[in-house]
Design a protein around this motif. Structure first.
Motif, PDB file in Angstrom:
ATOM      1  N   LYS A 123       0.825  -1.215   0.000  1.00  0.00           N
ATOM      2  CA  LYS A 123       0.000   0.000   0.000  1.00  0.00           C
ATOM      3  C   LYS A 123       0.857   1.262   0.000  1.00  0.00           C
ATOM      4  O   LYS A 123       0.620   2.185  -0.780  1.00  0.00           O
ATOM      5  N   SER A 124       1.842   1.293   0.894  1.00  0.00           N
ATOM      6  CA  SER A 124       2.683   2.488   0.973  1.00  0.00           C
ATOM      7  C   SER A 124       3.529   2.630  -0.296  1.00  0.00           C
ATOM      8  O   SER A 124       3.685   3.748  -0.823  1.00  0.00           O
ATOM      9  N   SER A 125       4.006   1.524  -0.819  1.00  0.00           N
ATOM     10  CA  SER A 125       4.778   1.562  -2.075  1.00  0.00           C
ATOM     11  C   SER A 125       3.908   2.050  -3.230  1.00  0.00           C
ATOM     12  O   SER A 125       4.391   2.752  -4.129  1.00  0.00           O
ATOM     13  N   ALA A 139       5.428   7.784   1.767  1.00  0.00           N
ATOM     14  CA  ALA A 139       4.802   6.852   2.709  1.00  0.00           C
ATOM     15  C   ALA A 139       5.859   5.833   3.112  1.00  0.00           C
ATOM     16  O   ALA A 139       6.578   5.318   2.260  1.00  0.00           O
ATOM     17  N   ARG A 140       5.964   5.572   4.405  1.00  0.00           N
ATOM     18  CA  ARG A 140       7.000   4.656   4.874  1.00  0.00           C
ATOM     19  C   ARG A 140       6.717   3.219   4.487  1.00  0.00           C
ATOM     20  O   ARG A 140       5.634   2.699   4.731  1.00  0.00           O
ATOM     21  N   THR A 141       7.703   2.591   3.867  1.00  0.00           N
ATOM     22  CA  THR A 141       7.560   1.194   3.464  1.00  0.00           C
ATOM     23  C   THR A 141       8.539   0.374   4.287  1.00  0.00           C
ATOM     24  O   THR A 141       9.467   0.917   4.879  1.00  0.00           O
ATOM     25  N   LYS A 183       3.601  -1.925   9.851  1.00  0.00           N
ATOM     26  CA  LYS A 183       4.194  -0.604  10.118  1.00  0.00           C
ATOM     27  C   LYS A 183       3.155   0.491  10.315  1.00  0.00           C
ATOM     28  O   LYS A 183       3.268   1.303  11.228  1.00  0.00           O
ATOM     29  N   THR A 184       2.167   0.514   9.412  1.00  0.00           N
ATOM     30  CA  THR A 184       1.197   1.599   9.449  1.00  0.00           C
ATOM     31  C   THR A 184       0.069   1.238  10.418  1.00  0.00           C
ATOM     32  O   THR A 184      -0.640   0.264  10.206  1.00  0.00           O
ATOM     33  N   ARG A 185      -0.109   2.015  11.490  1.00  0.00           N
ATOM     34  CA  ARG A 185      -1.149   1.710  12.468  1.00  0.00           C
ATOM     35  C   ARG A 185      -2.225   2.786  12.546  1.00  0.00           C
ATOM     36  O   ARG A 185      -3.134   2.683  13.355  1.00  0.00           O
ATOM     37  N   VAL A 242      -5.372   7.957   1.419  1.00  0.00           N
ATOM     38  CA  VAL A 242      -5.443   7.567   2.821  1.00  0.00           C
ATOM     39  C   VAL A 242      -4.864   6.157   2.941  1.00  0.00           C
ATOM     40  O   VAL A 242      -5.431   5.189   2.429  1.00  0.00           O
ATOM     41  N   ASP A 243      -3.706   6.089   3.574  1.00  0.00           N
ATOM     42  CA  ASP A 243      -3.017   4.808   3.783  1.00  0.00           C
ATOM     43  C   ASP A 243      -3.625   4.174   5.034  1.00  0.00           C
ATOM     44  O   ASP A 243      -3.512   4.703   6.131  1.00  0.00           O
ATOM     45  N   VAL A 244      -4.297   3.053   4.811  1.00  0.00           N
ATOM     46  CA  VAL A 244      -5.057   2.389   5.875  1.00  0.00           C
ATOM     47  C   VAL A 244      -4.181   1.282   6.470  1.00  0.00           C
ATOM     48  O   VAL A 244      -3.473   0.604   5.723  1.00  0.00           O
TER      49      VAL A 244
HETATM   50 MG   LIG Z   1       2.388   0.706   4.775  1.00  0.00          MG
END
Ligand SMILES: [Mg+2]
Ligand SMILES: Nc1nc2c(ncn2[C@@H]2O[C@H](COP(=O)(O)OP(=O)(O)OP(=O)(O)O)[C@@H](O)[C@H]2O)c(=O)[nH]1
Length: 201
Positions: A39-41, A53-55, A61-63, A77-79
């Motif tokens: 998702k982040s990529s 976005a941090r990968t 990673k994403t909370r 919106v990175d879920v």
């Molecule tokens: Mg992510």
């Protein structure tokens, strides 16, 4: 907006509760999918940035709901991803609550992108996520990522696996994508921009 010349792409907020969601009314495109699916990529590839976005190789990673303002025209919106085994029950419950609140009531939401891994059958949780979007009558685009890992000759077989496992509705599309090679980027952008134009917000 010129998708090949994106000047402004910045994180606006990592939101944990609805009162933190931005209130400027821009359309929102949500990225859902299991942990580590990309998702982040995806966001980074769409805006031509390496590290917006941090990968990570480490899943989970994403909370938070991470809002990325793109050209003051829309938010990605990175879920937080699902399906990461090491997440506690309490955290899973918090995740479910956050999903319900966001997807059931967010008027700004113009498109929900479900990222799946083109290499594998969608998981049980992918199917649940898709059904959840359909339950709320949300416009969905399925993006099958990591396409660079699948030979062209095997593509159709894998795309059909995705369609059949999700029992994809006739109104929904699946698009092939790679954050590595940017394959599918223009096609996905077209869908995103069409969805934001159709918005009546
Ligand atoms: Mg992510
Ligand atoms: N080969 C290939 N690798 C990819 C692609 N997209 C993502 N990856 C890799 O997959 C791993 C996970 O990518 P992320 O973008 O961090 O995944 P995520 O869905 O944001 O993960 P969480 O935030 O943990 O939910 C990283 O090692 C990426 O480099 C792709 O299109 N092709």
């Amino acid at each position: 907006m010129d998708i090949n010349k994106i000047h402004y792409a910045e994180i606006t907020i990592s939101a944990v509760s609805p009162k933190q969601y931005p209130d400027d009314g821009l359309p929102e495109v949500a990225l859902a999918g299991r942990s580590n699916v990309g998702k982040s990529s995806f966001i980074n590839a769409m805006v031509n940035r390496k590290k917006l976005a941090r990968t990570s190789g480490k899943p989970g990673k994403t909370r938070t709901l991470n809002y990325f303002n793109i050209e003051n025209e829309l938010f990605f919106v990175d879920v937080p991803g699902y399906g990461y085994a090491k997440v506690s029950n309490a955290e899973q419950e918090k995740w479910g609550e956050m999903m319900n609140v966001y997807f059931s009531s967010r008027d700004e939401l113009s498109l929900s992108i479900l990222l799946v891994d083109l290499r594998h059958h969608p998981t049980e949780l992918d199917v649940q996520m898709y059904d959840f979007f359909k339950y709320y009558n949300l416009p969905v685009l399925v993006v099958a990522t990591k396409a660079d890992k699948i030979k062209k000759s095997k593509r159709n077989k894998h795309i059909n696996q995705v369609i059949q496992t999700l029992e994809l509705a006739t109104e929904d599309k699946v698009m092939v994508f790679s954050a590595e090679t940017r394959e599918g980027r223009d096609e996905v952008w077209n869908e995103i921009l069409a969805s934001t134009r159709n918005d009546s917000i």
